[in-house]
Motif scaffolding. Structure first.
Motif, PDB file in Angstrom:
ATOM      1  N   LYS A 293      63.793 -31.004  39.297  1.00 14.26           N
ATOM      2  CA  LYS A 293      62.621 -30.906  38.429  1.00 14.26           C
ATOM      3  C   LYS A 293      63.032 -30.860  36.961  1.00 14.26           C
ATOM      4  CE  LYS A 293      58.688 -27.968  37.256  1.00 14.26           C
ATOM      5  NZ  LYS A 293      57.990 -26.693  37.494  1.00 14.26           N
ATOM      6  N   ALA A 296      64.239 -34.182  35.743  1.00 15.35           N
ATOM      7  CA  ALA A 296      63.186 -35.175  35.551  1.00 15.35           C
ATOM      8  C   ALA A 296      62.261 -34.841  34.393  1.00 15.35           C
ATOM      9  CB  ALA A 296      62.367 -35.310  36.838  1.00 15.35           C
ATOM     10  N   THR A 297      61.993 -33.571  34.158  1.00 16.09           N
ATOM     11  CA  THR A 297      60.952 -33.206  33.195  1.00 16.09           C
ATOM     12  C   THR A 297      61.397 -32.222  32.126  1.00 16.09           C
ATOM     13  OG1 THR A 297      60.116 -31.325  34.506  1.00 16.09           O
ATOM     14  CG2 THR A 297      59.241 -33.511  35.017  1.00 16.09           C
ATOM     15  N   ASN A 353      60.836 -33.773  48.816  1.00 17.40           N
ATOM     16  CA  ASN A 353      61.537 -34.732  47.962  1.00 17.40           C
ATOM     17  C   ASN A 353      60.564 -35.442  47.027  1.00 17.40           C
ATOM     18  OD1 ASN A 353      63.969 -36.001  47.146  1.00 17.40           O
ATOM     19  ND2 ASN A 353      63.507 -37.798  48.399  1.00 17.40           N
ATOM     20  N   GLN A 354      59.400 -35.764  47.538  1.00 22.11           N
ATOM     21  CA  GLN A 354      58.421 -36.482  46.727  1.00 22.11           C
ATOM     22  C   GLN A 354      57.747 -35.568  45.712  1.00 22.11           C
ATOM     23  OE1 GLN A 354      57.943 -39.761  46.819  1.00 22.11           O
ATOM     24  NE2 GLN A 354      56.485 -39.651  45.130  1.00 22.11           N
ATOM     25  N   ASN A 355      57.393 -34.358  46.124  1.00 16.23           N
ATOM     26  CA  ASN A 355      56.573 -33.483  45.285  1.00 16.23           C
ATOM     27  C   ASN A 355      57.359 -32.480  44.461  1.00 16.23           C
ATOM     28  OD1 ASN A 355      53.542 -33.987  46.105  1.00 16.23           O
ATOM     29  ND2 ASN A 355      54.735 -34.057  47.997  1.00 16.23           N
ATOM     30  N   TYR A 358      61.133 -35.225  42.794  1.00 18.16           N
ATOM     31  CA  TYR A 358      60.949 -36.499  42.106  1.00 18.16           C
ATOM     32  C   TYR A 358      61.738 -37.629  42.765  1.00 18.16           C
ATOM     33  CZ  TYR A 358      58.768 -33.460  38.714  1.00 18.16           C
ATOM     34  OH  TYR A 358      57.953 -32.536  38.119  1.00 18.16           O
ATOM     35  N   GLY A 359      61.875 -37.519  44.091  1.00 16.31           N
ATOM     36  CA  GLY A 359      62.520 -38.579  44.865  1.00 16.31           C
ATOM     37  C   GLY A 359      63.997 -38.751  44.604  1.00 16.31           C
ATOM     38  N   GLN A 360      64.661 -37.749  44.055  1.00 15.34           N
ATOM     39  CA  GLN A 360      66.061 -37.914  43.640  1.00 15.34           C
ATOM     40  C   GLN A 360      67.062 -37.744  44.781  1.00 15.34           C
ATOM     41  OE1 GLN A 360      67.153 -35.671  40.074  1.00 15.34           O
ATOM     42  NE2 GLN A 360      65.013 -35.638  39.422  1.00 15.34           N
TER      43      GLN A 360
END
Length: 619
Positions: A293, A296-297, A353-355, A358-360
């Motif tokens: 997380k 990604a952000t 993984n998706q939520n 971020y699919g990493q």
């Protein structure tokens, strides 16, 4: 194998050590002492090499680097298992690892090594110029005392060196170790990882006249011998190391172009979120990002946009070991494999993984992910030859199918997996009953199936909470308990948990540490890395074949067999891995054109770049 990054992968305990005894060995004049030692493959660098290929011998010296650590420390003695230790001492080892070879070491405190073909012993020849920071020479007596003292002080050293039967001085600058078994190719290398401690210092008294004790915690930084020495210690807050200008080994080929910073500072933060904000506020320089997380952000800040902070994913040639929800099978409720399998069916990795990530991530499918040692397809050849004699002790699926995690990629699959989990739990004797208006699982004695997740970081709570909801749909009572690092360490050392996050990093040349991870003896010993409590004769037998493998092909076959058996026993609910290291740094450093294959090389081979530092400091 190494006591650098890879030694952290290997320093895992084994069994009670044999007592060190005297050895009477005649010195053989025809022994061919070598500058390097390797497990199987050829040695990359010749005796007259000038520097490792990933180091720049012209690297400038100067500047400083700051690390941010989460937690605290109350001890400066790294050789006891007691207390929380800060990085305040560096002792040179006999040999040191190359970071671009999977299993090769080159002389550091020792200039040469010899062992017979059967590897029943190993002989090290010390460098006469090797010195501790007080100027005293390193002697064979120091080496022998170090082996004995470390095994008595720390269970991991005791286990790691359990096959060292004896140590004796066999020449003016020579030490010989003999082993309890022959054919173990790793034993000569792991003895090379032994840190050499000052016998005189440790058996002496401190400035207050108190007798030092290597088995106890201490606020006194021990006498070292490496490139850095503790300069300023603020207990529990920070430690600053300074480069030793007259370090005895600074001109060795294994050190050329390395240890370039004048100072390395370790700054402690009590909270991970505070530590992250401190990094963005330029309170420390280098960060390995473990949060998908945040990666990604969390770096949407002006310093990243302007290039003052550099985000970089560094791909390494490494094995991605297993991380997973480790079930403590010492507890009866986890001893039925159907219960363990049901818990995996209920874990929705795809949603997480998706939520959350971020699919990493890729889901772990092996204890040796992303390597040639990962079990694939069905066993054949040398692997099957190892497994067939153990067939009656192994799950049938070991021979008939490749292990695959359940998929929760659609609502239909989620419901199907929960139904299958419910059936497995019922078959294992856990029935759904009404209790206080809720459906719960109980066994024939009326005991409810409950699980406590022991965590040491709030970061895992956001993964555990959705998992809790899935398990509660099955009627399992779930509690999530996050504790501080000291309490977590105490509870894991005594195996006081239902489920915890287990992590078992692997090297490119697995060996003796596998006994510590999965062996029956380790399961019975407090403080071991056998968090699961595996006491399986078939696993023990495969581990021994792995440890005694005589060539690379045999080692790979044994790793695949071990991987297959561990996965089909459903000892963990596998988590995830990424095949690279996420790094962020303030852009004030230079580095060689070629990074090592097995490490980022930071900070060892990097250096302070004055021009970059000036630009990074600009607001």
């Amino acid at each position: 194998m190494t006591i650098s990054r890879r030694t952290l992968l290997k320093l895992a305990a084994l069994a009670p050590a044999a007592k060190l005894v005297g050895i009477q060995l005649a010195h053989a004049e025809d022994r061919d002492f070598r500058h390097a030692i390797t497990l199987f493959s050829d040695i990359k660098y010749p005796p007259d090499f000038k520097h490792f290929g990933y180091a720049n011998p012209a690297a400038p010296k100067g500047g400083r680097v700051r690390y941010g650590l989460v937690g605290s420390f109350d001890n400066l003695n790294p050789y006891t298992y007691k207390g929380a230790t800060g990085p305040a001492v560096l002792n040179d080892t006999l040999f040191t690892s190359s970071l671009d070879e999977p299993s090769t070491e080159y002389g550091l405190a020792a200039s040469g090594v010899w062992h017979p073909e059967d590897r029943s012993m190993v002989v090290y020849r010390l460098r006469p110029e090797a010195r501790f920071h007080d100027g005293a020479p390193m002697t064979p007596e120091d080496v022998i005392w170090s082996m004995q003292a470390l095994r008595e002080a720390h269970p991991q050293y005791n286990s790691y060196y359990r096959n060292v039967a004896g140590a004796e001085q066999t020449g003016e600058h020579e030490v010989t170790f003999t082993f309890t078994e022959k054919g173990n190719r790793e034993l000569p290398l792991i003895t090379g990882q032994l840190p050499v401690l000052s016998r005189a210092w440790w058996t002496g008294k401190d400035a207050q006249g108190k007798q030092r004790n290597i088995q106890e915690t201490s606020f006194e930084a021990p006498l070292g011998s490496g490139a850095y020495v503790a300069d300023e210690v603020k207990l529990g807050i920070s430690i600053r190391m300074k480069r030793v200008p007259d370090y005895w080994g600074k001109d060795l080929a294994v050190n050329a172009g390395q240890n370039n910073f004048d100072a390395i500072e370790y700054i402690y933060f009590r909270d991970a979120n505070v530590a992250f904000e401190a990094f963005k506020g330029d309170q420390y320089d280098w960060r390995v990002e473990t949060s998908a997380k945040d990666w990604a952000t969390g770096y949407n800040v002006p310093a990243v946009t302007s290039g003052r902070i550099v985000k970089e994913e560094i791909a390494l040639r490494q094995v991605n070991g297993m991380q997973g929800w480790a079930m403590n099978i010492r507890r009866p409720k986890f001893q039925d494999v159907r219960v363990r399998q049901a818990l995996n069916l209920a874990f929705d990795f795809e949603w997480a993984n998706q939520n959350l990530f971020y699919g990493q991530y890729t889901r772990s499918r092996s204890y040796f992910n992303n390597s040639e040692m990962e079990a694939r397809d069905t066993p054949s050849g040398a692997e099957l030859a190892l497994l067939n004699p153990l067939k009656d002790k192994l799950p049938a699926e070991v021979f008939t199918a490749q292990y695959m995690n359940p998929l929760n990629d659609t609502p239909q699959n989620r419901r199907k997996n929960l139904r299958q989990a419910a059936k497995l739990l019922s078959d294992a004797g856990w029935r759904t009953v009404q209790d206080g208006g809720k459906n719960v699982l109980k066994n024939d004695t009326g005991e409810r199936l409950t699980i406590e997740f022991l965590l040491n970081s709030p970061a895992f709570e956001r993964v555990a909470l959705p998992y809790q909801q899935q398990l509660e749909l099955l009627g399992i009572g779930v509690a999530i308990k996050t504790v501080d690092s000291a309490q977590h360490e105490r509870r894991t050392q005594t195996f006081d948990y239902d489920i915890m996050v287990g992590s078992w990093p692997q090297s490119l040349s697995p060996g003796n540490e596998q006994r510590e991870f999965w062996g029956s003896e380790a399961a019975r010993r407090d403080g071991s890395r056998n968090y699961i409590g595996i006491a399986n004769p078939a696993v023990d037998a495969i581990i021994e074949q792995l440890v005694l493998a005589q060539d690379r092909d045999s080692l790979v076959a044994a790793c695949r067999a071990l991987d297959r058996v561990l996965m089909w026993n459903h000892y963990v609910v596998p988590m995830w891995f990424i095949p690279y290291t996420r790094t962020a740094r303030w852009d004030r450093f230079g580095r060689p054109e070629q990074l090592p294959l097995l490490s980022t090389g930071f900070p060892t081979t990097w250096w302070w770049d004055e021009e970059r530092a000036r630009k990074a400091a600009a607001t």
